[in-house]
Structure formats: structure tokens, C-alpha cells
Design a protein around this motif. Structure first.
Motif, PDB file in Angstrom:
ATOM      1  N   GLY A 236       0.818  -1.210   0.000  1.00 23.37           N
ATOM      2  CA  GLY A 236       0.000   0.000   0.000  1.00 23.37           C
ATOM      3  C   GLY A 236       0.852   1.260   0.000  1.00 23.37           C
ATOM      4  N   HIS A 237       1.855   1.295   0.855  1.00 21.21           N
ATOM      5  CA  HIS A 237       2.609   2.540   0.994  1.00 21.21           C
ATOM      6  C   HIS A 237       3.876   2.561   0.140  1.00 21.21           C
ATOM      7  N   LYS A 240       3.332   1.737  -3.919  1.00 19.26           N
ATOM      8  CA  LYS A 240       2.619   2.818  -4.606  1.00 19.26           C
ATOM      9  C   LYS A 240       3.532   4.021  -4.840  1.00 19.26           C
ATOM     10  N   ASN A 241       4.441   4.235  -3.902  1.00 16.85           N
ATOM     11  CA  ASN A 241       5.341   5.372  -4.082  1.00 16.85           C
ATOM     12  C   ASN A 241       6.424   5.114  -5.128  1.00 16.85           C
ATOM     13  N   VAL A 314      -2.025   8.977 -10.027  1.00 19.07           N
ATOM     14  CA  VAL A 314      -1.250   8.422  -8.917  1.00 19.07           C
ATOM     15  C   VAL A 314      -0.861   9.489  -7.899  1.00 19.07           C
ATOM     16  N   ASP A 315      -0.416  10.632  -8.362  1.00 17.13           N
ATOM     17  CA  ASP A 315       0.211  11.580  -7.450  1.00 17.13           C
ATOM     18  C   ASP A 315      -0.650  12.823  -7.215  1.00 17.13           C
ATOM     19  N   PRO A 316      -1.216  12.923  -6.015  1.00 14.97           N
ATOM     20  CA  PRO A 316      -2.106  14.051  -5.728  1.00 14.97           C
ATOM     21  C   PRO A 316      -1.386  15.397  -5.772  1.00 14.97           C
ATOM     22  N   ARG A 317      -0.067  15.394  -5.562  1.00 18.10           N
ATOM     23  CA  ARG A 317       0.652  16.666  -5.549  1.00 18.10           C
ATOM     24  C   ARG A 317       0.543  17.370  -6.891  1.00 18.10           C
ATOM     25  N   ARG A 319      -1.970  17.103  -8.929  1.00 19.83           N
ATOM     26  CA  ARG A 319      -3.345  17.513  -9.177  1.00 19.83           C
ATOM     27  C   ARG A 319      -3.610  18.926  -8.690  1.00 19.83           C
TER      28      ARG A 319
ATOM     29  N   ASN B 109       2.724   9.833   4.206  1.00 24.19           N
ATOM     30  CA  ASN B 109       2.790   9.336   2.837  1.00 24.19           C
ATOM     31  C   ASN B 109       2.149  10.358   1.894  1.00 24.19           C
ATOM     32  N   HIS B 158       0.624  17.414   1.379  1.00 25.87           N
ATOM     33  CA  HIS B 158       1.308  18.603   0.870  1.00 25.87           C
ATOM     34  C   HIS B 158       0.436  19.848   0.956  1.00 25.87           C
TER      35      HIS B 158
END
Ligand SMILES: Nc1ncnc2c1ncn2[C@@H]1O[C@H](COP(=O)(O)OP(=O)(O)OP(=O)(O)O)[C@@H](O)[C@H]1O
Ligand SMILES: [Mg+2]
Lengths: 330, 334
Positions: A236-237, A240-241, A314-317, A319, B109, B158
Motif C-alpha cells: 500500500g505505501h 505505490k510510491n 497516482v500523485d495528488p501533488r 493535481r 505518505n 502537501h
């Protein structure tokens, strides 16, 4: 998101325009196509007539404009060698290449990802070390050699699998598929493995090193300190990263699988686009060569677009922080 | 609060942590013992490399190989936890002993929303369904003082500032109401203006919930503000341990003296700013006898040969030969 997509689309169009220009220039600089098409004893008039009918006497910008317009509509002219529309020739061959490349990509991902996770988690285990050593072979042996070795072992010595061709294919409309007959599937195995091997080891090593990297991070340490299950932490952690870099690479690799299928197709006499291209090179059949170039570039561009969109998923940052990317986030 | 009236929550007995290396074994934590009472805040101070983080990691079973517990035991409410199988120590982590680390910016995370991380932790330890877990997550966020918690809960790390992220981290550590929290420099990475807020939040929450804290810090101001007792570590050993007023105001160990000397704002007037010459020895170079002997101004011959053990001196315990003979008062109180 919309702004981002539009920007990426414009970039993609620019790339395609440059590629089209290169493809077009092949016509200007590589050989005189007329020589390939007429009989030895053709008169100058015959030649002139052919030039005129192929549009080779127009000024260059006009030729390019025509070329680009036609290309955008999927019209790449007539093959010098086959005397048939190039688009039709390529479309005939495309299913073979795509099925080979996609099967190889699936094999590479299905084996490469778990192997990478495993060797990343059990860094010091015997199995991990064994896998890592074996993967060196996969990464260092050239594709054609692997192909020949596989043929020798499974086709010549064991006789389990066919050594060349697509076997029996099933027609689904215009699409000829390998997947619907035993013989088709058997024929696919060796070339797909050959093509997959390098990518598989590549993906495995990539995931392994990314996993090692991520497992050292503070948020993994904190996840452990919270008593989360190992499964949740590792998959999960941590996994995914690793996905952002891995998606990039796998995407680009899928492009190169299609492009580099040429070698595998040659070794296994696989009737795909790569083979068509190689034959075209031998006789300087420029319409096919340029169409192939454009096709491959098109695949790369499309895959890149998809990869970029997957980042967003995948990456909310991405978005939120990207200008114009805010809008509909919930 | 003192440890005397009932059984300690946590008891560390003769803990020794080693790193086997090719050139011999490094002893990073050497025979330390201390207790933490329920609800008590134990401050742990000492120079960089003194072994504070390793001690904390050993308590929650997160020592990273090749580091290992070579000797001693760790007891939680009288039950030994340092030799438990993995699955059992995992169940203790987060549920009985929580942890907070230095850098809130990297502790979360980045790919999961705050609610996802909270509910995951809650559901790991408590039998709650998705909705109940989310409710609890929301309560926790409100409790740690996140404004607009009901909207912020679905945000990603973030989108929070450093101080807010550390609040989220605290909420995560408190998810399953652990009895003890190990806070390893929880404010070091934060803006100075936010540090005090976070410390007082931590102090208030732990007071409300009766949670004990092992608070590792370099900041004597934080210790004076929050801790009930203090342990001073030096070269992997405890130099002095005792009630906070005692250690801060009436330091006994010459090293503690030096440490306190460099803190001007602890409420009482310090007329000389003591600076300790030199630096803590590296692990390979810890001298025999007292590890502080190269820097000590009151060193005697004994200090070079015999290692001082912790012994009671007034209300604290000190590992210094100056306090061997009863009644011998040195420097304390001036
Ligand atoms: N993997 C390792 N191998 C060898 N020595 C190590 C290893 N990890 C830590 N150490 C040593 O153990 C000692 C104690 O480390 P620890 O992290 O506990 O210090 P600390 O008191 O928390 O310091 P800081 O205030 O800088 O966080 C240090 O001297 C460090 O060099
Ligand atoms: Mg530390």
C-alpha cells in the motif's frame, strides 16, 4: 487538468510535425525512387511520366504540405515495392506487432514487478541474490542471441514450440489475432519471451532500487511505528510510491518494445511491421520507411500522453499544485 | 508525578545496543536503565550521537539492522517486549506505544489523503467500520487543533503547513490511544514560532489522555516547559536522571552543569555561561572509566579507570564519582 491536457496535446502535435518533416525529407535524400520502380530499359519519358504521377516534380514546400495532409489522413502513398497503399500494408502487419509487443509488456510487468518487490524486500535472501544474478544475464545478452538460444532449446531440442511464424491466426474483422487458437498462442510464446526478457529484468531492477529507496523514507518508518501490517506497508505505501517512476519507464519501454520488435520479428520471422520495415530498407521503399517512422513516433507520443495522465491519477501533488490543475479536485 | 507510587509503565533494564562492524563491535547504548511512570513526561537530552534515538527505536522494536539489542530488557507494564515475535511487537506499536519523529514534512505518505492514513491506522488497531473510523479520525483532527477539520480531512499532506502536518502526525500517533508516546525531536524541524505550540499541544493531549511521553530533544527550554523528569545521556549512557527542577536548577553531573549553563532562559538566573570544551567522543574512541573524563573540569584519577554507576544523590540519580562519598557536595546550588 484541461489546460494541462491542451498543453500536452500541442506538444504532441509539434513533435509529430517534426517527425513528419524528417520522414518527408527521406524522400529527398535517400535514393531516387523511380530507379527502383521502372524496368532497366525504361525510357526517359516513362520515368518523367512516373515522376509526374508521383508528384515528385512539385516544389518542395508543396510536396511537404501534401505529404503532411495525406499523412494526417492516414494516406502514406503507394509502396514502390509492393505497389499497394502503404497504410493498408502497415495496417495488415500492425496486429502481429501489437500483439507481440503487448504480450511481451504484460509478461515483463507480471514477472518484473513482483520480482522487483521481492528482491527489494528480501535484499539479503538467497533467492533474491539468485534472481539478481540471473537478471544480469537478461540485461547483458543481446536479444537475437536470447531468441536463438530459446529456439534451439524449445523448438529444436525439445520440439515443444514452433520456431517461426505466427501459426494459425483467427480473423476478427480486419484484425488477425494469435490469441484464439492453440497454434497461435504457442507461436507467440517464444518471441514474446524473447522480447520481454530485457524489459522484465529492467523493470525488476528499477522497482527493486525504487523500493529500497522508498523503504528508507520517514513515512515508511512512521507507518511501521504505527503498527500497520507489513502487507499494507510494503504494497500500500511503499510500492505505490515507486509507481511514478515505474509508470514512466514502463510506458517508454512499451514504445521501445514496438520499435525494437524489429529484431525479434526477424529472428522469429514474425510477419509484423518491423519485418515490413526491414524489407523496405533493403529496397529503399521510402513510403513504407517514412510511414513506419511516423507510426512509431505516434505510438511514443500517445504512450507519453497516457503516462502523463497516469501521473495525475497516482500523485495528488500534481493535481493541485500545477497551475490550472486545481479546479475539480474533490 | 513520580514513579514511586505504582508499577512503572515502561521499564528499561540494562539496555545495551551494539553495531557489529568489521573492525569490532561498536557499543552505541551502554547499560542504561530508566523507568517511565503512567502519564509521565520523561525528557531525554544529550549531544548528537548520545544514543537517544536508538533507545527510542529499541523500545518500539524498530532498531535497524545491523543494530541490535545485545543485553538487557524492556518491560511494558511488567511484560517483556524486547524479545517478542514480530507480529506481537507490531500489535504493540501504535496501540500501546506510539511514536512521533522529527520531520513532519516527510512522516506522512504523500500519495494518501490524511483521512486514508488515519482510518487505516485506526482500523488496524480498533475494530471499527469505515464510517466509525472516519468519525474518530475527524474527532482526532479537531482535537489536535486543525481548523476546518471536516474539510481538511480529505486533503493530502502537501496541502498542510509544517506545523499542521505535525499536528496530523500527533493525531496519527494518538489514533489507538497508546499508553506511551516516543517523541523523537518532534519540533526540531519546525519553525521556531510553531515549536512552542506543538509542545504545549502534545503536553495537553497527553495530560488529557493519561499518555506518558519519552520526549527526546536538544532544547532545554522544551524540557523545562514540558517534562516531569529528565534523563541526560552522554556517550550511550545516562549521566544523570531526576525530576526536572532538580536537574535543571541543581544539576549534579559536571556534564549536566555544562548543558544547563548554555540555556539562559529557564527561569532562574545563571551567572556564568558554562561552555563545555571539546566534543563527545566517537563510538570507537570512548575512553575507559567515565566517558566524560576528557572534558571534565573536576576529573580525578578514578575517573580514568573506573566507570561510575548511577547512584542516588538527593532526589536524582547521577553517574559521577564526585557523588560516591556521601555528603560530598560539589558545585551544586551555586
Ligand atoms: N547503523 C549504524 N552503524 C553504526 N553506528 C550507528 C548506526 N546508527 C547509529 N549509530 C551510532 O549510534 C550512536 C547513537 O545514535 P543516535 O541516533 O541514537 O543518536 P542521537 O542521540 O539520537 O543523536 P541526534 O541528537 O543527532 O539525533 C551515534 O554515535 C551513531 O553514530
Ligand atoms: Mg536522534
Amino acid at each position: 487538468m484541461i489546460a494541462f491536457l491542451v498543453r500536452r496535446l500541442l506538444q504532441a502535435i509539434a513533435v509529430m510535425a517534426v517527425v513528419a518533416f524528417c520522414a518527408f525529407f527521406m524522400f529527398q535524400f535517400v535514393g531516387d525512387p523511380v530507379n527502383q520502380m521502372v524496368a532497366e530499359d525504361a525510357t526517359e519519358e516513362d520515368r518523367q511520366y512516373l515522376r509526374e504521377s508521383l508528384g515528385l516534380n512539385d516544389p518542395i514546400p508543396v510536396q511537404f504540405a501534401k505529404f503532411a495532409l495525406n499523412a494526417a489522413q492516414g494516406n502514406y502513398g503507394i509502396s514502390y515495392q509492393h505497389k499497394r497503399p502503404v497504410a493498408a500494408l502497415i495496417l495488415e502487419r500492425m496486429p502481429a506487432t501489437l500483439e507481440l509487443a503487448i504480450t511481451a509488456a504484460v509478461i515483463a510487468a507480471l514477472l518484473g514487478v513482483p520480482a522487483g518487490v521481492y528482491t527489494g524486500l528480501r535484499r539479503f535472501g538467497f533467492t533474491s541474490k539468485l534472481i539478481m544474478t540471473l537478471s544480469l544475464i537478461g540485461i547483458s545478452l543481446p536479444t537475437f542471441l536470447i531468441g536463438i538460444l530459446l529456439i534451439y532449446l524449445f523448438a529444436v531440442i525439445l520440439g515443444w514450440l514452433p520456431s517461426f511464424g505466427r501459426g494459425e491466426v483467427t480473423h476478427l474483422g480486419a484484425w488477425e489475432t494469435n490469441f484464439l487458437s492453440i497454434s497461435g498462442i504457442k507461436s507467440l510464446i517464444l518471441p514474446a519471451i524473447t522480447l520481454a526478457l530485457f524489459q522484465m529484468t529492467f523493470i525488476m531492477r528499477l522497482i527493486r532500487s525504487e523500493m529500497l529507496e522508498v523503504l528508507r523514507t520517514d513515512f515508511i518508518k512512521f507507518a511501521r511505528a504505527r503498527g500497520l501490517h507489513n502487507r499494507a506497508i510494503n504494497y500500500g505505501h511503499a510500492l505505490k510510491n515507486t509507481l511514478v517512476p515505474v509508470i514512466t519507464i514502463i510506458g517508454l519501454q512499451l514504445g521501445s518494445l514496438i520499435a525494437f520488435a524489429i529484431i525479434t520479428e526477424t529472428v522469429f520471422q514474425w510477419p509484423g511491421m518491423g519485418q515490413l520495415f526491414l524489407q523496405a530498407v533493403q529496397v529503399v521503399d521510402i513510403p513504407i520507411m517514412s510511414a513506419y517512422l511516423i507510426m512509431i513516433a505516434f505510438f511514443f507520443v500517445v504512450i507519453n500522453l497516457i503516462v502523463d495522465m497516469l501521473y495525475y491519477v497516482v500523485d495528488p501533488r500534481l493535481r493541485i499544485d500545477q497551475p490550472g490543475g486545481g479546479g475539480g479536485h474533490g | 508525578m513520580t514513579a514511586e507510587n505504582n508499577q512503572p509503565l515502561l521499564s528499561v533494564r540494562n539496555l545495551r545496543i551494539e553495531f557489529p562492524t568489521r573492525r569490532g563491535t561498536l557499543v552505541a547504548v551502554d547499560d542504561i536503565s530508566f523507568d517511565i511512570a503512567p502519564g509521565e513526561i520523561l525528557g531525554v537530552v544529550g549531544e548528537s550521537g548520545a544514543g537517544k534515538s536508538l533507545t527510542g527505536a529499541a523500545i518500539i522494536g524498530l532498531l535497524e539492522p545491523p543494530g541490535r539489542i545485545a543485553q538487557g530488557e524492556i518491560l511494558l507494564e511488567g511484560r517483556r517486549i524486547d524479545d517478542l515475535p514480530y507480529e506481537e511487537i507490531r500489535r504493540i506499536r501504535g496501540r500501546q506505544i506510539g511514536a512521533i519523529f522529527q520531520d513532519p514534512l516527510t512522516s506522512l505518505n504523500p500519495l494518501y489523503s490524511v483521512s486514508r492514513q488515519l482510518t487505516e491506522t485506526i482500523q488496524t488497531h480498533l475494530s471499527m467500520n469505515e464510517r466509525q473510523a472516519r468519525e474518530r479520525a475527524l474527532e482526532l483532527l479537531e482535537e489536535v487543533g486543525i481548523p476546518g477539520a471536516s474539510e481538511r480531512i480529505d486533503h493530502y499532506p502537501h496541502q498542510f503547513s509544517g506545523g499542521m502536518r505535525q499536528r496530523v502526525v500527533i493525531a496519527l500517533a494518538l489514533c489507538a490511544e497508546p499508553r506511551l508516546i516516543i517523541a523523537d525531536e518532534p519540533t526540531t524541524a519546525l519553525d521556531v514560532s510553531i515549536q512552542a505550540q506543538i509542545i504545549s499541544l502534545l503536553k495537553r493531549l497527553c495530560n488529557d489522555h493519561g499518555t506518558a511521553v519519552m520526549l527526546v530533544t536538544h532544547d532545554m527550554g522544551v524540557i523545562a516547559e514540558a517534562a516531569d523528569r529528565v534523563a541526560v545521556m552522554y556517550s550511550g549512557r545516562i549521566a544523570e536522571i531526576g525530576p526536572v527542577q532538580e536537574v535543571v536548577r541543581a544539576a549534579k553531573h559536571p556534564y549536566t552543569h555544562g548543558l544547563m549553563g548554555s540555556i539562559p532562559h529557564i527561569g532562574h538566573h545563571v551567572d556564568q555561561l558554562t561552555q563545555i570544551e571539546g566534543s563527545m567522543p566517537r563510538l570507537q574512541e570512548i575512553p575507559p572509566g567515565c566517558p566524560f573524563n576528557p572534558r571534565c573540569e573536576q576529573v580525578s584519577e578514578r575517573c580514568y579507570v573506573e566507570r561510575p554507576n548511577l547512584q542516588v544523590a538527593e532526589k536524582s540519580e547521577v553517574a559521577c564519582h564526585l557523588f560516591d562519598a556521601p555528603g560530598l557536595e560539589v558545585r551544586a546550588g551555586d
